[in-house]
Write an enzyme that holds these catalytic residues in place. Structure first.
Site, PDB file in Angstrom:
ATOM      1  N   CYS A 152       1.002  -1.408  -0.095  1.00  0.00           N
ATOM      2  CA  CYS A 152      -0.172  -0.050   0.070  1.00  0.00           C
ATOM      3  C   CYS A 152       0.788   1.401   0.059  1.00  0.00           C
ATOM      4  O   CYS A 152       1.229   1.537  -1.053  1.00  0.00           O
ATOM      5  CB  CYS A 152      -0.848  -0.043   1.059  1.00  0.00           C
ATOM      6  N   HIS A 194      -3.511  -5.783   2.708  1.00  0.00           N
ATOM      7  CA  HIS A 194      -3.318  -5.692   4.127  1.00  0.00           C
ATOM      8  C   HIS A 194      -3.627  -7.101   4.502  1.00  0.00           C
ATOM      9  O   HIS A 194      -4.355  -7.860   3.823  1.00  0.00           O
ATOM     10  CB  HIS A 194      -3.875  -4.597   4.892  1.00  0.00           C
TER      11      HIS A 194
HETATM   12  N1  GLN Z   1      -2.313   7.059   1.492  1.00  0.00           N
HETATM   13  C1  GLN Z   1      -2.664   5.792   0.753  1.00  0.00           C
HETATM   14  C2  GLN Z   1      -3.900   5.637   0.383  1.00  0.00           C
HETATM   15  O1  GLN Z   1      -4.916   5.914   1.087  1.00  0.00           O
HETATM   16  C3  GLN Z   1      -2.065   4.649   1.471  1.00  0.00           C
HETATM   17  C4  GLN Z   1      -2.892   3.929   2.286  1.00  0.00           C
HETATM   18  C5  GLN Z   1      -2.409   2.700   3.242  1.00  0.00           C
HETATM   19  O2  GLN Z   1      -1.239   2.450   3.078  1.00  0.00           O
HETATM   20  N2  GLN Z   1      -3.403   1.973   3.664  1.00  0.00           N
HETATM   21  O3  GLN Z   1      -4.041   5.449  -0.850  1.00  0.00           O
END
Ligand code: GLN
Length: 253
Positions: free
Chosen positions: A94, A194
């Site tokens: 992510c 995740h």
């Molecule tokens: N800021 C990023 C997004 O919302 C990463 C989010 C994350 O790592 N869960 O796209």
């Protein structure tokens, strides 16, 4: 055999239990008697990274990505690029995945440069993609369905040199449009999964371990099988839950 893991940006980039990816790699090595060592690497460190076989990094909020983006523009980014060119393995989830592309443009704030390891770029969209996902990923000569959980506003698009990590069976994937999830370059993988990803996807965890061991010990490395019935039943339970919600197209799994 020996495996040396570098855990990048552990304190800032560790949402939704992403640290579990490191724990899984370590435990699956230990169960097999592989000598495994984890070194954490924070912001501002400059020492070489050529002694590592496998790099792991997690997700984080937009504000945590600012410091990571800046750090990756320095020595750490250079070392990572070199390591991946030398067939080291990398798993980035992510927020870090986004910064291994060309850039991440948050909804509010300046564009954060990435290191263009992946030919990809990310721009924040109007709503978040949140939910359980299933992603079909090629592993050697098979295809494996990975289960995970996505939560991101960023939409990632692959450029002409970009190659996805897999195809989305359930979930939005990179951008909700093209059916792709993640990116792969050599042995570097970036994705939105995740959960954490590896505990309930043991085939993929072992794939990364195998690639990491090959980096150190050369071809011909093979892994002793483990009893994965607990991991497999966690994965099956997730797939069943998603199926019951009617989110899987018939015939897709
Ligand atoms: N800021 C990023 C997004 O919302 C990463 C989010 C994350 O790592 N869960 O796209």
């Amino acid at each position: 055999m020996r495996l040396s893991i570098c855990y990048l940006y552990a304190s800032g980039m560790n949402v939704y239990g992403d640290r579990g990816n490191v724990l899984t790699l370590v435990q699956r090595c230990r169960w097999r008697g592989i000598d495994v060592e984890v070194t954490e690497r924070g912001i501002g460190e400059r020492t070489p990274l050529d002694a590592f076989d496998l790099f792991v990094a997690g997700g984080g909020q937009d504000r945590d990505q600012v410091a990571v983006s800046r750090d990756l523009q320095g020595e750490t980014g250079n070392w990572l690029r070199k390591a991946v060119e030398n067939d080291a393995v990398l798993l980035a989830i992510c927020g870090t995945y986004q910064l291994l592309g060309r850039y991440f443009q948050p909804a509010n704030g300046e564009r954060l440069p990435g290191i263009a390891m992946f030919d990809a770029w990310t721009e924040a969209g109007p709503r978040r993609f949140i939910g359980d996902v299933i992603v079909r990923v090629p592993i050697d000569d098979r295809e494996v369905d990975l289960v995970g959980f996505e939560n991101h506003s960023g939409r990632t698009f692959l450029g002409p040199e970009g190659r996805p990590m897999g195809r989305t069976i359930v979930g939005a994937g990179n951008n909700g449009e093209d059916g792709y999830e993640g990116a792969r370059y050599r042995n570097a993988f970036g994705c939105y999964l995740h959960g954490p990803l590896l505990p309930k996807n043991p085939d993929f965890a072992d794939y990364l371990i195998r690639l990491g061991l090959r980096h150190r010990h050369g071809e011909g490395v093979s892994l002793a099988p483990l009893d994965d019935h607990v991991e497999d039943s966690a994965r099956a339970a997730m797939i069943e839950r998603i199926r019951r919600r009617g989110r899987v197209k018939s015939g897709a799994i």
